[in-house]
Design an enzyme around this catalytic site. Structure first.
Site, PDB file in Angstrom:
ATOM      1  N   ASP A  85      29.518  11.053  -7.713  1.00 22.73           N
ATOM      2  CA  ASP A  85      28.615   9.787  -7.993  1.00 22.73           C
ATOM      3  C   ASP A  85      29.497   8.997  -8.952  1.00 22.73           C
ATOM      4  OD1 ASP A  85      26.247   9.262  -6.977  1.00 22.73           O
ATOM      5  OD2 ASP A  85      25.063  10.661  -8.410  1.00 22.73           O
ATOM      6  N   LYS A 115      29.671   7.879  -4.297  1.00 24.31           N
ATOM      7  CA  LYS A 115      28.278   7.550  -3.808  1.00 24.31           C
ATOM      8  C   LYS A 115      27.936   6.218  -4.879  1.00 24.31           C
ATOM      9  CE  LYS A 115      24.436  10.120  -4.571  1.00 24.31           C
ATOM     10  NZ  LYS A 115      23.708   9.423  -5.673  1.00 24.31           N
ATOM     11  N   GLU A 117      24.455   3.690  -6.197  1.00 21.38           N
ATOM     12  CA  GLU A 117      23.145   3.297  -5.920  1.00 21.38           C
ATOM     13  C   GLU A 117      23.187   1.890  -5.683  1.00 21.38           C
ATOM     14  OE1 GLU A 117      20.873   4.682  -8.995  1.00 21.38           O
ATOM     15  OE2 GLU A 117      21.574   6.717  -8.852  1.00 21.38           O
ATOM     16  N   GLU A 184      16.263   8.132  -0.874  1.00 22.49           N
ATOM     17  CA  GLU A 184      15.448   9.075  -1.985  1.00 22.49           C
ATOM     18  C   GLU A 184      14.248   8.332  -2.149  1.00 22.49           C
ATOM     19  OE1 GLU A 184      17.606   9.824  -5.619  1.00 22.49           O
ATOM     20  OE2 GLU A 184      15.880  10.868  -6.649  1.00 22.49           O
TER      21      GLU A 184
HETATM   22  O1  KIV Z   1      22.664  12.513  -8.721  1.00 19.13           O
HETATM   23  C1  KIV Z   1      22.078  13.200  -7.863  1.00 19.13           C
HETATM   24  O2  KIV Z   1      21.951  14.469  -7.816  1.00 19.13           O
HETATM   25  C2  KIV Z   1      21.657  12.466  -6.779  1.00 19.13           C
HETATM   26  C3  KIV Z   1      21.018  13.233  -5.489  1.00 19.13           C
HETATM   27  C4  KIV Z   1      19.568  13.608  -6.140  1.00 19.13           C
HETATM   28  C5  KIV Z   1      20.752  12.466  -4.453  1.00 19.13           C
HETATM   29  O3  KIV Z   1      21.970  11.326  -6.400  1.00 19.13           O
END
Ligand code: KIV
Length: 308
Positions: A85, A115, A117, A184
């Protein structure tokens, strides 16, 4: 590894209708277990700010922390594709910084993709990261890094206007080169429309059953926190109960003097010559002498936990 999951496997899973199983992981031991239990994707989520660090949002999580946890997870995972992330402010300031930070997750953290957002407003950023040969997973709907903008962790896309915007964002991310999307906290009807409109897979959390895959925070599905039970989480275990029971039994035995017993204690071998500490400094052995392992002596193995 021959059957290592890649971003191409995930696209194929969508084409053949095979559901994608994703779960969060934050350390090597959990990564090892989840990898072996069949996870296709391990997400080093910035949710670690909440479940590992105890914050009430993901906002305080830093790049250094994401790199640290990503490296631990990639050491534990063999088959699963690992996604790192991008934490708050690691990609929002400029595409230039975004590429640099995404690159750190790959080079220092060892992840296979990142990933982030956000929707169409980050299409250029996604393009820049993909241009650097780093695959990007998008994340739309309830995006926890926008908690203040959303006014709390509330389901998104319930009305027509919001739903249209999320669908447009999904199409923009796909066009920018994202290889998959997390949806989400959106209504299942919207998730179905998005899933049917895209050739890349959607992975839902609180987005219903029509997504191409599902993700949950591993601590939630394992029941680590009895006080946290949102509608979209199903608990598949009660680890809070198991851990409380196991550690409670340990504490009881320690207090009773029942642990450690003979079976969990080492015995001296003939290679150790005991001398009174008072006689030779404070050590057990005479000065300059080192205890050699005796023939056939039991090996301790790795000192802590399981080797990954
Ligand atoms: O940070 C995380 O764990 C997430 C998931 C819940 C999709 O982004």
């Amino acid at each position: 590894m021959k059957d290592k999951v890649t971003i191409h496997s995930l696209k194929r899973f969508k084409q053949i209708g095979q559901k994608i199983c994703m779960v969060t992981a934050y350390d090597a031991t959990f990564a090892h277990i989840l990898d072996q239990s069949g996870a296709d994707v391990l997400l080093v989520g910035d949710s670690l700010g909440m479940v590992i660090q105890g914050h009430d949002s993901t906002l305080p999580v830093t790049m250094d922390q994401m790199v640290y946890h990503s490296a631990a997870v990639t050491r534990g995972a063999k088959r699963a594709h690992v996604v790192g992330d991008m934490p708050f402010l690691s990609y929002q300031v400029s595409a230039h910084e975004a590429v640099r930070n995404a690159g750190r997750l790959v080079t220092e953290g060892g992840v296979g993709s990142v990933k982030l957002e956000g929707g169409a407003e980050f299409a250029d950023t996604v393009r820049a990261i993909v241009r650097a040969s780093i695959p990007v997973m998008g994340h739309l709907g309830l995006t926890p890094q926008s908690v203040h903008k959303m006014g709390g962790y509330v389901v998104q896309g319930r009305d027509e206007e919001q739903a249209r915007k999320i669908l447009d964002d999904a199409l923009a991310l796909e066009a920018a080169g994202a290889y998959a999307l997390v949806l989400e906290g959106v209504p299942l009807e919207l998730a179905r429309t998005i899933t049917q409109s895209l050739s890349i897979p959607t992975i839902g959390i609180g987005a219903g059953r029509y997504c191409d895959g599902q993700v949950l925070v591993c601590y939630d599905l394992l029941g680590m926190n009895p006080d946290f039970k949102p509608k979209f989480v199903k608990r598949y275990a009660n680890l809070h109960g198991s851990i409380t029971e196991a550690t409670g039994a340990f504490f009881t035995e320690v207090r009773q003097g029942a642990f450690p017993d003979e079976d969990h204690s080492f015995k001296a071998t003939k290679s150790i010559r005991l001398v009174a500490p008072a006689a030779v400094g404070t050590g057990l052995l005479p000065e300059g002498e080192v205890a050699a392992p005796a023939e056939g002596e039991e090996k301790v193995g790795p000192v802590y936990g399981i080797p990954v």
